[in-house]
Every structure is written in C-alpha cells, then in structure tokens.
Design a protein around this motif. Structure first.
Motif, PDB file in Angstrom:
ATOM      1  N   ASP A 235       8.327   7.994   2.773  1.00 36.27           N
ATOM      2  CA  ASP A 235       8.617   8.345   4.162  1.00 36.27           C
ATOM      3  C   ASP A 235       7.765   7.491   5.114  1.00 36.27           C
ATOM      4  N   GLU A 236       8.075   7.574   6.404  1.00 39.38           N
ATOM      5  CA  GLU A 236       7.407   6.722   7.391  1.00 39.38           C
ATOM      6  C   GLU A 236       5.904   6.961   7.433  1.00 39.38           C
ATOM      7  N   PHE A 237       5.477   8.198   7.290  1.00 38.05           N
ATOM      8  CA  PHE A 237       4.052   8.515   7.319  1.00 38.05           C
ATOM      9  C   PHE A 237       3.327   7.835   6.155  1.00 38.05           C
ATOM     10  N   THR A 238       3.932   7.889   4.976  1.00 34.94           N
ATOM     11  CA  THR A 238       3.311   7.273   3.796  1.00 34.94           C
ATOM     12  C   THR A 238       3.295   5.756   3.920  1.00 34.94           C
ATOM     13  N   VAL A 239       4.372   5.178   4.431  1.00 33.70           N
ATOM     14  CA  VAL A 239       4.414   3.728   4.630  1.00 33.70           C
ATOM     15  C   VAL A 239       3.319   3.289   5.597  1.00 33.70           C
ATOM     16  N   GLU A 240       3.094   4.072   6.642  1.00 36.21           N
ATOM     17  CA  GLU A 240       2.038   3.744   7.593  1.00 36.21           C
ATOM     18  C   GLU A 240       0.665   3.809   6.921  1.00 36.21           C
ATOM     19  N   ARG A 241       0.465   4.758   6.037  1.00 37.07           N
ATOM     20  CA  ARG A 241      -0.796   4.821   5.285  1.00 37.07           C
ATOM     21  C   ARG A 241      -0.958   3.592   4.395  1.00 37.07           C
ATOM     22  N   VAL A 242       0.136   3.143   3.784  1.00 40.94           N
ATOM     23  CA  VAL A 242       0.084   1.925   2.970  1.00 40.94           C
ATOM     24  C   VAL A 242      -0.299   0.735   3.844  1.00 40.94           C
ATOM     25  N   ARG A 243       0.309   0.648   5.043  1.00 42.61           N
ATOM     26  CA  ARG A 243       0.005  -0.464   5.939  1.00 42.61           C
ATOM     27  C   ARG A 243      -1.474  -0.466   6.320  1.00 42.61           C
ATOM     28  N   THR A 244      -2.002   0.692   6.677  1.00 40.46           N
ATOM     29  CA  THR A 244      -3.404   0.783   7.073  1.00 40.46           C
ATOM     30  C   THR A 244      -4.323   0.402   5.918  1.00 40.46           C
ATOM     31  N   THR A 245      -4.007   0.886   4.731  1.00 41.30           N
ATOM     32  CA  THR A 245      -4.816   0.576   3.547  1.00 41.30           C
ATOM     33  C   THR A 245      -4.733  -0.908   3.207  1.00 41.30           C
ATOM     34  N   PHE A 246      -3.532  -1.461   3.286  1.00 41.78           N
ATOM     35  CA  PHE A 246      -3.329  -2.885   3.010  1.00 41.78           C
ATOM     36  C   PHE A 246      -4.147  -3.749   3.965  1.00 41.78           C
ATOM     37  N   GLN A 247      -4.121  -3.417   5.250  1.00 39.88           N
ATOM     38  CA  GLN A 247      -4.856  -4.207   6.229  1.00 39.88           C
ATOM     39  C   GLN A 247      -6.361  -4.078   6.029  1.00 39.88           C
ATOM     40  N   HIS A 248      -6.804  -2.892   5.635  1.00 41.07           N
ATOM     41  CA  HIS A 248      -8.233  -2.707   5.348  1.00 41.07           C
ATOM     42  C   HIS A 248      -8.654  -3.594   4.171  1.00 41.07           C
ATOM     43  N   LEU A 249      -7.841  -3.604   3.116  1.00 41.99           N
ATOM     44  CA  LEU A 249      -8.155  -4.420   1.944  1.00 41.99           C
ATOM     45  C   LEU A 249      -8.120  -5.909   2.286  1.00 41.99           C
ATOM     46  N   ARG A 250      -7.138  -6.308   3.084  1.00 34.67           N
ATOM     47  CA  ARG A 250      -7.017  -7.721   3.457  1.00 34.67           C
ATOM     48  C   ARG A 250      -8.246  -8.177   4.236  1.00 34.67           C
ATOM     49  N   SER A 251      -8.722  -7.323   5.166  1.00 37.52           N
ATOM     50  CA  SER A 251      -9.908  -7.651   5.954  1.00 37.52           C
ATOM     51  C   SER A 251     -11.151  -7.657   5.076  1.00 37.52           C
ATOM     52  N   GLU A 252     -11.256  -6.663   4.228  1.00 36.78           N
ATOM     53  CA  GLU A 252     -12.416  -6.538   3.347  1.00 36.78           C
ATOM     54  C   GLU A 252     -12.528  -7.730   2.400  1.00 36.78           C
ATOM     55  N   ARG A 253     -11.390  -8.192   1.879  1.00 36.34           N
ATOM     56  CA  ARG A 253     -11.391  -9.313   0.919  1.00 36.34           C
ATOM     57  C   ARG A 253     -11.301 -10.668   1.616  1.00 36.34           C
ATOM     58  N   LYS A 254     -11.205 -10.635   2.956  1.00 36.26           N
ATOM     59  CA  LYS A 254     -11.165 -11.868   3.753  1.00 36.26           C
ATOM     60  C   LYS A 254     -10.017 -12.785   3.335  1.00 36.26           C
ATOM     61  N   MET A 255      -8.833 -12.204   3.181  1.00 40.19           N
ATOM     62  CA  MET A 255      -7.653 -12.998   2.861  1.00 40.19           C
ATOM     63  C   MET A 255      -6.995 -13.431   4.169  1.00 40.19           C
ATOM     64  N   ASP A 256      -7.336 -14.623   4.632  1.00 40.86           N
ATOM     65  CA  ASP A 256      -6.865 -15.124   5.917  1.00 40.86           C
ATOM     66  C   ASP A 256      -5.829 -16.230   5.776  1.00 40.86           C
TER      67      ASP A 256
END
Length: 270
Positions: A235-256
C-alpha cells in the motif's frame, strides 16, 4: 515471474521509466544501435523494446525503406513508444504487444538485425530464448544483446532490496534474473555465450555510463526499472516507508553515482 507479471511490473513503472529515459535508457539504446551498425533499408526486430529507447534510433538508422518491429509485453511503455515514433515522423516503426518467445516474422520475412537491450535475462530460459531469436535472422544477420557490465546497477539494487526487506521484515534474496545476468556480465562471458548460440564473428562493445544521483533521481530510477517489482502489492503507506528507508541507506552509504555501464554483444548468423 510469469510473462504477464513482467509486463505488469513495467506497466506500473511507465511514468518513472519515461522520466529517467533521457539520462539512462535512451543513452543505452543509442549505444546499442551504434554498435549494431544498422544500415538503411534493413529489417530490425527490437525485443523487450520498452518505450523505444533502442527502437527509435534503429528506425532512424534504417530509414523509410527499412522496418522496425518493436515488441514488448508492457502496453503502457508501448504506447509511449508509439507517441515518440509519431513525434519523430517514423512510419517505419511498429510497436506491438507480443511475447518474444512466440513471435514470428510477418509472412516469414527474416530480419537483418535482432536486438534486445537489457531484456534477454528476463526471458524464460535465456539460452533457448536467445537461440530462438537468432533463428529469426537471415543468413549473415546480426543478433545484438545488451546486458549490464559486472557490478553495474548492483549498488542501487542492493540498497533498494535492503530497504524493502527492512520495512517488510522479510528476506527477499536476489531475483532469478541476477543469476542470468552474472553469466554474461564480462566481455569474455558474453563472447562465449553468443558463440554457444551458433553465432560467429562475435564482438563486444563496452558502453560506459555513470549518472550522478540525488534523492529524487535515485528513487525514480528504482521505480522506473525492474526493481519496482519488489513493491507489488504494497500500500501507499508502506511504499513511502520503503522510500524513506532507501533514501536513508543511500545517504548513509554515500551512493552519489549510478554505474550503468553496459556491454553490447554482436554476433553473425550463419
């Protein structure tokens, strides 16, 4: 995943697919057509054509005396391809919803070129499917297969998978296509694989591509690719949680930056 399932995934990805195409898919498609050396008047089959990233430049290369049959299972992407062809005034490109494993040339006319960009590893039984596609070529025709180079796009896929796993609290594991890609992800592997399909004079061209990433673009690329399949049924709520988690991981791992380097293999049919 079934053929119908693959088509549904890419239909759902149509909007983001179009958004990222100028930076990603179109550039890979143009590199493929350049390596294929498509000539005026040739007949081309573009398999897993999507929205025309390789079919459109192929139609431009073969000109009004040639023909491009572009086939895919995703109706939404095919509609994009038809619109693009119309805008370019390309009457020689047909976008057709069809299964590559059963496609037959119109009236038995074999092709000069059969090309498949980042799709062969999604076909059931990659070896048998590619051999069948080679059988649609005239003698001396070219089979052109574009695949990811070793390591390409893996970091993005790994982070996206981890984000989905954390939110859903499940272990997903690599998709079946991952094993198929790993069999053809170096020049040496791709040459050997195409040779095993009965092709001769096999060559491989490396197409380097690195794309700077920001939060919005990284998410759009993930949604505009096969990775989107991991969100099916959420559902949309879960997809938004995935997006937030994905962006956190991307920032944390410095994947630019995204490594989207491809290999374009070309072989001649006897």
């Amino acid at each position: 995943m079934t053929s119908t399932g693959i088509g549904s995934v890419f239909d759902s990805a149509a909007t983001e697919y179009a958004e990222v195409s100028p930076l990603l898919w179109d550039r890979i498609g143009e590199a493929t057509v350049t390596a294929a050396q498509i000539q005026p008047g040739e007949r081309v089959l573009d398999v897993c054509c999507g929205a025309g990233a390789s079919a459109i430049p192929a139609a431009q290369a073969t000109g009004p005396q040639g023909q491009v049959d572009a086939i895919d299972l995703a109706a939404e992407l095919l509609a994009q391809g038809r619109r693009r062809a119309a805008l370019e005034g390309l009457d020689n490109a047909r976008f057709i919803q069809a299964d590559a494993t059963t496609w037959e040339p119109h009236e038995g006319h074999l092709y000069d070129v059969v090309q498949c960009v980042h799709g062969v590893f999604l076909l059931p039984d990659m070896d048998a499917s590619a051999s069948r596609l080679a059988g649609l070529l005239r003698s001396g025709g070219r089979l052109v297969i574009t695949t990811w180079a070793e390591g390409a796009i893996e970091d993005l896929g790994r982070l996206f998978t981890e984000a989905v796993e954390r939110v859903r609290d499940v272990q997903i594991g690599p998709p079946p296509s991952k094993q198929a890609v790993s069999r053809i992800d170096t020049e040496q592997k791709l040459v050997a694989w195409l040779t095993a399909r009965g092709l001769t004079q096999v060559t491989v061209t490396r197409a380097p591509l690195r794309i700077p990433l920001d939060p919005m673009l990284s998410w759009r690329i993930a949604l505009g690719s096969g990775f989107r399949g991991m969100l099916t049924g959420l559902d949309e709520f879960t997809v938004e949680r995935v997006r937030t988690t994905f962006q956190h991981l991307r920032s944390e791992r410095k994947m630019d930056e995204l490594d989207a380097t491809s290999l374009v293999g070309t072989g001649i049919s006897e």
